[in-house]
Design a protein around this motif. Sequence first.
Motif, PDB file in Angstrom:
ATOM      1  N   SER A 180      53.105  64.847  94.464  1.00 19.92           N
ATOM      2  CA  SER A 180      53.856  64.911  95.718  1.00 19.92           C
ATOM      3  C   SER A 180      55.248  65.469  95.443  1.00 19.92           C
ATOM      4  N   THR A 181      55.774  66.228  96.409  1.00 20.94           N
ATOM      5  CA  THR A 181      57.112  66.794  96.248  1.00 20.94           C
ATOM      6  C   THR A 181      58.065  66.336  97.346  1.00 20.94           C
ATOM      7  N   GLY A 182      57.534  65.726  98.419  1.00 20.27           N
ATOM      8  CA  GLY A 182      58.384  65.321  99.516  1.00 20.27           C
ATOM      9  C   GLY A 182      58.816  66.527 100.345  1.00 20.27           C
ATOM     10  N   MET A 183      60.076  66.538 100.749  1.00 16.79           N
ATOM     11  CA  MET A 183      60.610  67.622 101.575  1.00 16.79           C
ATOM     12  C   MET A 183      61.111  68.769 100.700  1.00 16.79           C
ATOM     13  N   PHE A 184      60.658  69.984 101.015  1.00 19.38           N
ATOM     14  CA  PHE A 184      61.084  71.160 100.263  1.00 19.38           C
ATOM     15  C   PHE A 184      61.665  72.173 101.246  1.00 19.38           C
ATOM     16  N   MET A 185      62.967  72.456 101.132  1.00 13.11           N
ATOM     17  CA  MET A 185      63.648  73.382 102.042  1.00 13.11           C
ATOM     18  C   MET A 185      63.857  74.736 101.379  1.00 13.11           C
ATOM     19  N   ILE A 186      63.608  75.793 102.145  1.00 14.92           N
ATOM     20  CA  ILE A 186      63.754  77.153 101.634  1.00 14.92           C
ATOM     21  C   ILE A 186      64.735  77.920 102.520  1.00 14.92           C
ATOM     22  N   SER A 187      65.759  78.478 101.906  1.00 10.94           N
ATOM     23  CA  SER A 187      66.766  79.230 102.660  1.00 10.94           C
ATOM     24  C   SER A 187      66.254  80.616 103.026  1.00 10.94           C
ATOM     25  N   GLY A 188      66.831  81.177 104.080  1.00 13.65           N
ATOM     26  CA  GLY A 188      66.475  82.521 104.520  1.00 13.65           C
ATOM     27  C   GLY A 188      67.615  83.486 104.266  1.00 13.65           C
ATOM     28  N   LYS A 189      67.710  84.521 105.111  1.00  6.67           N
ATOM     29  CA  LYS A 189      68.792  85.488 104.943  1.00  6.67           C
ATOM     30  C   LYS A 189      69.211  86.058 106.293  1.00  6.67           C
ATOM     31  N   PHE A 190      70.448  86.489 106.360  1.00  7.32           N
ATOM     32  CA  PHE A 190      71.025  87.043 107.577  1.00  7.32           C
ATOM     33  C   PHE A 190      70.587  88.489 107.776  1.00  7.32           C
ATOM     34  N   VAL A 191      70.248  88.826 109.021  1.00  9.12           N
ATOM     35  CA  VAL A 191      69.857  90.197 109.363  1.00  9.12           C
ATOM     36  C   VAL A 191      70.696  90.650 110.567  1.00  9.12           C
ATOM     37  N   GLU A 192      71.550  91.650 110.367  1.00 12.81           N
ATOM     38  CA  GLU A 192      72.439  92.116 111.428  1.00 12.81           C
ATOM     39  C   GLU A 192      71.849  93.341 112.123  1.00 12.81           C
ATOM     40  N   ARG A 193      71.757  93.265 113.460  1.00 19.54           N
ATOM     41  CA  ARG A 193      71.275  94.407 114.249  1.00 19.54           C
ATOM     42  C   ARG A 193      72.279  94.712 115.364  1.00 19.54           C
ATOM     43  N   ASP A 194      71.786  94.873 116.597  1.00 19.23           N
ATOM     44  CA  ASP A 194      72.664  95.407 117.650  1.00 19.23           C
ATOM     45  C   ASP A 194      73.013  94.433 118.773  1.00 19.23           C
ATOM     46  N   SER A 195      72.530  93.190 118.723  1.00 22.21           N
ATOM     47  CA  SER A 195      72.659  92.309 119.885  1.00 22.21           C
ATOM     48  C   SER A 195      73.961  91.521 119.929  1.00 22.21           C
ATOM     49  N   VAL A 196      74.808  91.700 118.904  1.00 23.56           N
ATOM     50  CA  VAL A 196      76.087  90.986 118.871  1.00 23.56           C
ATOM     51  C   VAL A 196      77.226  91.992 118.801  1.00 23.56           C
ATOM     52  N   LYS A 197      78.213  91.806 119.664  1.00 21.96           N
ATOM     53  CA  LYS A 197      79.390  92.694 119.714  1.00 21.96           C
ATOM     54  C   LYS A 197      80.599  91.962 119.159  1.00 21.96           C
ATOM     55  N   CYS A 198      81.386  92.675 118.381  1.00 23.64           N
ATOM     56  CA  CYS A 198      82.644  92.123 117.879  1.00 23.64           C
ATOM     57  C   CYS A 198      83.693  92.229 118.984  1.00 23.64           C
ATOM     58  N   ILE A 199      84.300  91.094 119.375  1.00 30.09           N
ATOM     59  CA  ILE A 199      85.276  91.111 120.466  1.00 30.09           C
ATOM     60  C   ILE A 199      86.674  90.720 119.980  1.00 30.09           C
ATOM     61  N   GLY A 200      86.818  90.632 118.671  1.00 31.27           N
ATOM     62  CA  GLY A 200      88.119  90.298 118.104  1.00 31.27           C
ATOM     63  C   GLY A 200      88.168  90.726 116.665  1.00 31.27           C
ATOM     64  N   PRO A 201      89.220  90.413 115.966  1.00 27.44           N
ATOM     65  CA  PRO A 201      89.310  90.769 114.539  1.00 27.44           C
ATOM     66  C   PRO A 201      88.146  90.167 113.770  1.00 27.44           C
ATOM     67  N   LYS A 202      87.389  91.019 113.067  1.00 22.82           N
ATOM     68  CA  LYS A 202      86.226  90.552 112.319  1.00 22.82           C
ATOM     69  C   LYS A 202      86.707  89.880 111.038  1.00 22.82           C
ATOM     70  N   ILE A 203      86.416  88.569 110.919  1.00 21.94           N
ATOM     71  CA  ILE A 203      86.944  87.778 109.808  1.00 21.94           C
ATOM     72  C   ILE A 203      86.147  88.025 108.537  1.00 21.94           C
ATOM     73  N   SER A 204      84.834  87.952 108.627  1.00 26.68           N
ATOM     74  CA  SER A 204      84.000  88.103 107.438  1.00 26.68           C
ATOM     75  C   SER A 204      82.602  88.527 107.867  1.00 26.68           C
ATOM     76  N   THR A 205      81.763  88.866 106.926  1.00 24.02           N
ATOM     77  CA  THR A 205      80.373  89.213 107.206  1.00 24.02           C
ATOM     78  C   THR A 205      79.454  88.390 106.326  1.00 24.02           C
ATOM     79  N   LEU A 206      78.262  88.106 106.814  1.00 24.82           N
ATOM     80  CA  LEU A 206      77.265  87.391 106.024  1.00 24.82           C
ATOM     81  C   LEU A 206      76.493  88.376 105.177  1.00 24.82           C
ATOM     82  N   ILE A 207      76.145  87.978 103.986  1.00 24.31           N
ATOM     83  CA  ILE A 207      75.371  88.832 103.074  1.00 24.31           C
ATOM     84  C   ILE A 207      74.014  88.193 102.839  1.00 24.31           C
TER      85      ILE A 207
END
Length: 347
Positions: free
Chosen positions: A320-347
């Motif tokens: 038995s292993t119990g709970m096993f969590m797996i992380s994903g990754k960020f995917v940037e496309r066109d549905s979000v608009k920058c409306i102010g100074p862009k602080i950082s980006t996800l990689i």
Amino acid sequence: MAKAVTLSDIGKKLNVSTVTVSKALSGQKGVSDELRAEIVKLADEMGYIKKTPAMEGQERNSYHIGVIVAERYLKESQSFYWKIYQEISQRAMGKNCFTILEVITLEAERECQKPILLEEKKVDGFVVIGTFQHKYADKLALVSSVPVVFLDTTVGAENGDFVVSNNLLGGYLMTNYLFDMGHRKIGFVGTRLATPSIDDRFLGYYKSLMEHSIALNEDWLIDDREREFGIVDYQSKFVLPKDMPTAFFCNCDLTAGYMIRKLEEAGYRVPEDISVAGYDNYVNDQLTKVGITTYEINIKDMAKRALHILINKMSNSRYSTGMFMISGKFVERDSVKCIGPKISTLI
């Protein structure tokens, strides 16, 4: 040279699972005395030779693996779980295992009917994909005589084995991204308490709000489905508030697609007027032509891990292993608009 008799061969003769045969021949609990005696007798008659530890690594066991999923998750517009099942099936074949899919209807779930795969003892173990009602998940745990792994849900057997996306982290990162793009008025789309995944993604969203000292606005929490069975309802849900935020984080890409359609029907442009972010990295081209910025679930690793756990459970009842969590990754496309100074980006 005659083919060696396997546990599966014995199980098929008596219409019981490989795990049951293994328990009987190794003296483990969970098998009645009558059935144990019958299995031992048949094994002797068939010429079964118990493997020694040195022999264990020389052969690869073959298992029949059941995959159970609710019918509502496999509708044409909700085929994300088809991708998960296909990944499981392909990986299982590579391990000399075979999968059998059983789709559970709404009526069967409501009445807590035992899956046919378990009723007819067709599998050595099974994977449950997605969230069922608590009472049905409890039923599965009670009636199952074979190992089970729950995939993409935390509703299942107490002290069971689960493989899930790190939903809280994903929701947190996606909301942080919207803040980084200058948004301060951010809504959440997803019916809370409908599924554990939605709840965890909401909690990630809420954590990000608190860290940015932004109060939770109940008017910006939009339901996307009915709560009892988690069926997405475009007609009666997706009710837009009078005072609109500048961005919405949606609990999945299917909901994001519907939300974009609802906004466009109300006269808003995405992302020019309102930004929309999703989760899953499942894009349905029939819903929207706007590329959805999202958080991709690592389906390949989740399927790989679920199979690894299940195969080990089928060969060792104590594994038995119990709970096993797996992380994903960020995917940037066109549905979000920058409306102010862009602080950082996800990689």
